[in-house]
Design a protein around this motif. Structure first.
Motif, PDB file in Angstrom:
ATOM      1  N   GLN A  15       0.838  -1.199   0.000  1.00 40.38           N
ATOM      2  CA  GLN A  15       0.000   0.000   0.000  1.00 40.38           C
ATOM      3  C   GLN A  15       0.868   1.242   0.000  1.00 40.38           C
ATOM      4  O   GLN A  15       1.945   1.266   0.606  1.00 40.38           O
ATOM      5  CB  GLN A  15      -0.922   0.036   1.227  1.00 40.38           C
ATOM      6  CG  GLN A  15      -2.055  -0.963   1.196  1.00 40.38           C
ATOM      7  CD  GLN A  15      -3.018  -0.743   2.340  1.00 40.38           C
ATOM      8  OE1 GLN A  15      -2.618  -0.443   3.468  1.00 40.38           O
ATOM      9  NE2 GLN A  15      -4.308  -0.875   2.067  1.00 40.38           N
ATOM     10  N   LEU A  16       0.376   2.292  -0.681  1.00 42.39           N
ATOM     11  CA  LEU A  16       1.057   3.578  -0.670  1.00 42.39           C
ATOM     12  C   LEU A  16       0.791   4.271   0.667  1.00 42.39           C
ATOM     13  O   LEU A  16      -0.360   4.387   1.087  1.00 42.39           O
ATOM     14  CB  LEU A  16       0.564   4.448  -1.818  1.00 42.39           C
ATOM     15  CG  LEU A  16       0.760   3.900  -3.233  1.00 42.39           C
ATOM     16  CD1 LEU A  16       0.156   4.858  -4.258  1.00 42.39           C
ATOM     17  CD2 LEU A  16       2.219   3.652  -3.532  1.00 42.39           C
ATOM     18  N   ARG A  17       1.865   4.736   1.316  1.00 46.82           N
ATOM     19  CA  ARG A  17       1.715   5.405   2.616  1.00 46.82           C
ATOM     20  C   ARG A  17       2.559   6.682   2.664  1.00 46.82           C
ATOM     21  O   ARG A  17       3.421   6.842   3.541  1.00 46.82           O
ATOM     22  CB  ARG A  17       2.129   4.459   3.745  1.00 46.82           C
ATOM     23  CG  ARG A  17       1.255   3.203   3.857  1.00 46.82           C
ATOM     24  CD  ARG A  17       1.624   2.414   5.105  1.00 46.82           C
ATOM     25  NE  ARG A  17       0.833   1.208   5.235  1.00 46.82           N
ATOM     26  CZ  ARG A  17       1.170   0.030   4.754  1.00 46.82           C
ATOM     27  NH1 ARG A  17       2.305  -0.104   4.074  1.00 46.82           N
ATOM     28  NH2 ARG A  17       0.404  -1.034   4.923  1.00 46.82           N
ATOM     29  N   PRO A  18       2.346   7.613   1.748  1.00 44.26           N
ATOM     30  CA  PRO A  18       3.103   8.869   1.814  1.00 44.26           C
ATOM     31  C   PRO A  18       2.575   9.747   2.948  1.00 44.26           C
ATOM     32  O   PRO A  18       1.441   9.586   3.409  1.00 44.26           O
ATOM     33  CB  PRO A  18       2.834   9.508   0.455  1.00 44.26           C
ATOM     34  CG  PRO A  18       1.480   9.004   0.077  1.00 44.26           C
ATOM     35  CD  PRO A  18       1.405   7.602   0.615  1.00 44.26           C
ATOM     36  N   LEU A  19       3.398  10.679   3.391  1.00 44.97           N
ATOM     37  CA  LEU A  19       2.990  11.620   4.427  1.00 44.97           C
ATOM     38  C   LEU A  19       2.472  12.895   3.779  1.00 44.97           C
ATOM     39  O   LEU A  19       3.006  13.356   2.765  1.00 44.97           O
ATOM     40  CB  LEU A  19       4.165  11.951   5.341  1.00 44.97           C
ATOM     41  CG  LEU A  19       4.722  10.816   6.200  1.00 44.97           C
ATOM     42  CD1 LEU A  19       5.943  11.304   6.972  1.00 44.97           C
ATOM     43  CD2 LEU A  19       3.663  10.280   7.151  1.00 44.97           C
ATOM     44  N   ALA A  20       1.424  13.464   4.378  1.00 47.14           N
ATOM     45  CA  ALA A  20       0.929  14.750   3.895  1.00 47.14           C
ATOM     46  C   ALA A  20       2.036  15.791   4.008  1.00 47.14           C
ATOM     47  O   ALA A  20       2.723  15.876   5.022  1.00 47.14           O
ATOM     48  CB  ALA A  20      -0.289  15.177   4.711  1.00 47.14           C
ATOM     49  N   GLY A  21       2.220  16.553   2.934  1.00 47.63           N
ATOM     50  CA  GLY A  21       3.277  17.550   2.906  1.00 47.63           C
ATOM     51  C   GLY A  21       4.534  17.096   2.203  1.00 47.63           C
ATOM     52  O   GLY A  21       5.426  17.904   1.946  1.00 47.63           O
ATOM     53  N   SER A  22       4.640  15.799   1.872  1.00 46.31           N
ATOM     54  CA  SER A  22       5.821  15.328   1.150  1.00 46.31           C
ATOM     55  C   SER A  22       5.785  15.836  -0.293  1.00 46.31           C
ATOM     56  O   SER A  22       4.717  16.004  -0.876  1.00 46.31           O
ATOM     57  CB  SER A  22       5.902  13.799   1.174  1.00 46.31           C
ATOM     58  OG  SER A  22       4.774  13.223   0.547  1.00 46.31           O
ATOM     59  N   ILE A  23       6.966  16.102  -0.852  1.00 38.82           N
ATOM     60  CA  ILE A  23       7.076  16.691  -2.181  1.00 38.82           C
ATOM     61  C   ILE A  23       8.035  15.876  -3.043  1.00 38.82           C
ATOM     62  O   ILE A  23       9.133  15.539  -2.617  1.00 38.82           O
ATOM     63  CB  ILE A  23       7.573  18.150  -2.099  1.00 38.82           C
ATOM     64  CG1 ILE A  23       6.507  19.052  -1.485  1.00 38.82           C
ATOM     65  CG2 ILE A  23       7.960  18.675  -3.480  1.00 38.82           C
ATOM     66  CD1 ILE A  23       6.966  20.475  -1.282  1.00 38.82           C
ATOM     67  N   GLN A  24       7.603  15.560  -4.246  1.00 39.12           N
ATOM     68  CA  GLN A  24       8.455  14.934  -5.256  1.00 39.12           C
ATOM     69  C   GLN A  24       8.618  15.884  -6.437  1.00 39.12           C
ATOM     70  O   GLN A  24       7.651  16.509  -6.867  1.00 39.12           O
ATOM     71  CB  GLN A  24       7.835  13.631  -5.773  1.00 39.12           C
ATOM     72  CG  GLN A  24       7.970  12.430  -4.864  1.00 39.12           C
ATOM     73  CD  GLN A  24       7.301  11.206  -5.479  1.00 39.12           C
ATOM     74  OE1 GLN A  24       6.083  11.056  -5.398  1.00 39.12           O
ATOM     75  NE2 GLN A  24       8.094  10.345  -6.087  1.00 39.12           N
ATOM     76  N   ARG A  25       9.825  15.951  -6.954  1.00 36.21           N
ATOM     77  CA  ARG A  25      10.061  16.609  -8.232  1.00 36.21           C
ATOM     78  C   ARG A  25      10.282  15.513  -9.261  1.00 36.21           C
ATOM     79  O   ARG A  25      11.123  14.640  -9.092  1.00 36.21           O
ATOM     80  CB  ARG A  25      11.254  17.563  -8.167  1.00 36.21           C
ATOM     81  CG  ARG A  25      11.015  18.763  -7.274  1.00 36.21           C
ATOM     82  CD  ARG A  25      12.159  19.770  -7.339  1.00 36.21           C
ATOM     83  NE  ARG A  25      12.285  20.344  -8.688  1.00 36.21           N
ATOM     84  CZ  ARG A  25      13.287  20.084  -9.524  1.00 36.21           C
ATOM     85  NH1 ARG A  25      14.243  19.234  -9.192  1.00 36.21           N
ATOM     86  NH2 ARG A  25      13.334  20.656 -10.713  1.00 36.21           N
ATOM     87  N   ILE A  26       9.492  15.564 -10.331  1.00 39.39           N
ATOM     88  CA  ILE A  26       9.439  14.491 -11.316  1.00 39.39           C
ATOM     89  C   ILE A  26       9.822  15.016 -12.691  1.00 39.39           C
ATOM     90  O   ILE A  26       9.360  16.088 -13.110  1.00 39.39           O
ATOM     91  CB  ILE A  26       8.007  13.888 -11.393  1.00 39.39           C
ATOM     92  CG1 ILE A  26       7.550  13.403 -10.010  1.00 39.39           C
ATOM     93  CG2 ILE A  26       7.941  12.771 -12.415  1.00 39.39           C
ATOM     94  CD1 ILE A  26       8.292  12.212  -9.498  1.00 39.39           C
ATOM     95  N   GLY A  27      10.652  14.274 -13.390  1.00 39.28           N
ATOM     96  CA  GLY A  27      10.962  14.576 -14.781  1.00 39.28           C
ATOM     97  C   GLY A  27      10.240  13.609 -15.691  1.00 39.28           C
ATOM     98  O   GLY A  27      10.271  12.397 -15.471  1.00 39.28           O
ATOM     99  N   VAL A  28       9.545  14.121 -16.701  1.00 37.11           N
ATOM    100  CA  VAL A  28       8.762  13.295 -17.623  1.00 37.11           C
ATOM    101  C   VAL A  28       9.214  13.577 -19.052  1.00 37.11           C
ATOM    102  O   VAL A  28       9.413  14.732 -19.434  1.00 37.11           O
ATOM    103  CB  VAL A  28       7.249  13.588 -17.493  1.00 37.11           C
ATOM    104  CG1 VAL A  28       6.451  12.688 -18.442  1.00 37.11           C
ATOM    105  CG2 VAL A  28       6.776  13.391 -16.067  1.00 37.11           C
ATOM    106  N   ARG A  29       9.358  12.525 -19.824  1.00 40.05           N
ATOM    107  CA  ARG A  29       9.763  12.648 -21.232  1.00 40.05           C
ATOM    108  C   ARG A  29       8.838  11.753 -22.057  1.00 40.05           C
ATOM    109  O   ARG A  29       8.671  10.572 -21.748  1.00 40.05           O
ATOM    110  CB  ARG A  29      11.220  12.212 -21.393  1.00 40.05           C
ATOM    111  CG  ARG A  29      11.804  12.373 -22.795  1.00 40.05           C
ATOM    112  CD  ARG A  29      13.216  11.813 -22.813  1.00 40.05           C
ATOM    113  NE  ARG A  29      13.830  11.902 -24.111  1.00 40.05           N
ATOM    114  CZ  ARG A  29      14.782  12.757 -24.445  1.00 40.05           C
ATOM    115  NH1 ARG A  29      15.235  13.613 -23.531  1.00 40.05           N
ATOM    116  NH2 ARG A  29      15.311  12.760 -25.650  1.00 40.05           N
ATOM    117  N   SER A  30       8.236  12.320 -23.096  1.00 42.92           N
ATOM    118  CA  SER A  30       7.284  11.579 -23.922  1.00 42.92           C
ATOM    119  C   SER A  30       7.562  11.850 -25.401  1.00 42.92           C
ATOM    120  O   SER A  30       7.736  13.004 -25.797  1.00 42.92           O
ATOM    121  CB  SER A  30       5.845  11.988 -23.577  1.00 42.92           C
ATOM    122  OG  SER A  30       4.919  11.348 -24.430  1.00 42.92           O
TER     123      SER A  30
END
Length: 267
Positions: A15-30
């Motif tokens: 199960q996904l259990r992230p914490l509120a307030g956590s931040i990810q920076r994501i790079g996407v290439r299509s």
């Protein structure tokens, strides 16, 4: 979600259990390209430029039932201009991206990775030729899920997730299980449609994810879509066949835990 094989023991509930307030920076290439076959000949069609973007994704809150609410900000965006494109054309294409940085959206994800309530409105002054491919990319991102099973599984487990509109089946295999990190292999199949144009798709990919994150650490997906349409040329009816190949890659660029900062980033 249907578990086809529970895998080896020991087994665990994923199960996904992230914490509120956590931040990810994501790079996407299509990137995508399309070819058409007509009268026994195959030729490549002009393809829209590929897209590269950086997103910041913040978990805004967790519902009592475990549903994860998030919001995102499009930080940067650029086009992957093909070699040989005149510099003036490349500069004009990039200028059309001007309205996009700063785009915001939101969505929800269940603890088992089902995405819902995704919303992101493209700017009304966006170039028409960019609107369709970018809308398709946002739709792909909004519908992207990790499809974790609701029962405990072990290494080598296989399960499938089906959607009705459009009909498709995603088969997932658990290839890696190491504390918080899991590695998944995915195969996607959409059967031939019953209406024109008759389309069908096959794809494969994989991801590495940490269960304390909302989005994967790494994600790759390649999909081939075949379509058959009736030719509108004068003369006897003929069929046109098109093949579109889409490749999308995603990588986590950075992660910030809410335990290490006093306030949220996206406010």
């Amino acid at each position: 979600m249907k578990v086809l094989h529970p895998g080896q023991t020991p087994q665990a509930l994923l199960q996904l259990r992230p914490l509120a307030g956590s931040i990810q920076r994501i790079g996407v290439r299509s990137e995508s390209n399309t070819s058409v076959r007509h009268s026994g000949r195959t030729r490549a069609l002009p393809s829209p430029p590929g897209v590269q973007m950086n997103l910041t994704v913040e978990v805004s809150r967790i519902s009592p039932d475990g549903e994860i609410h998030y919001r995102f900000l499009l930080e940067q965006m650029d086009l992957l201009v093909k070699a040989g494109t005149p510099q003036k054309d490349a500069e004009a294409l990039r200028a059309e991206l001007g309205p996009l940085p700063g785009l915001r959206g939101e969505g929800r994800v269940s603890p088992h990775g089902r995405s819902s309530h995704f919303h992101a409105a493209l700017p009304p002054d966006l170039s028409p030729r960019l609107h369709e491919p970018l809308q398709q990319l946002l739709t792909t991102l909004g519908g992207m899920g990790t499809f974790l099973p609701s029962s405990a599984v072990g290494l080598g487990a296989r399960w499938e997730h089906q959607t009705q509109s459009p009909p498709s089946t995603t088969t997932v295999e658990l290839k890696r299980l190491d504390k918080k990190e899991v590695g998944l292999k995915m195969e996607l199949y959409s059967p031939p449609s019953s209406t024109e144009p008759r389309t069908q798709s096959r794809g494969e990919g994989g991801c590495v994810m940490s269960l304390d994150r909302l989005w994967p650490l790494e994600y790759e997906l390649e999909v081939e879509t075949h379509a058959q349409v009736q030719s509108q040329d004068d003369g006897p009816p003929r069929r046109l066949e098109t093949t579109t190949h889409l490749r999308m890659r995603m990588r986590e660029l950075s992660f910030t835990s809410p335990l290490l900062r006093p306030s949220a980033y996206l406010r």
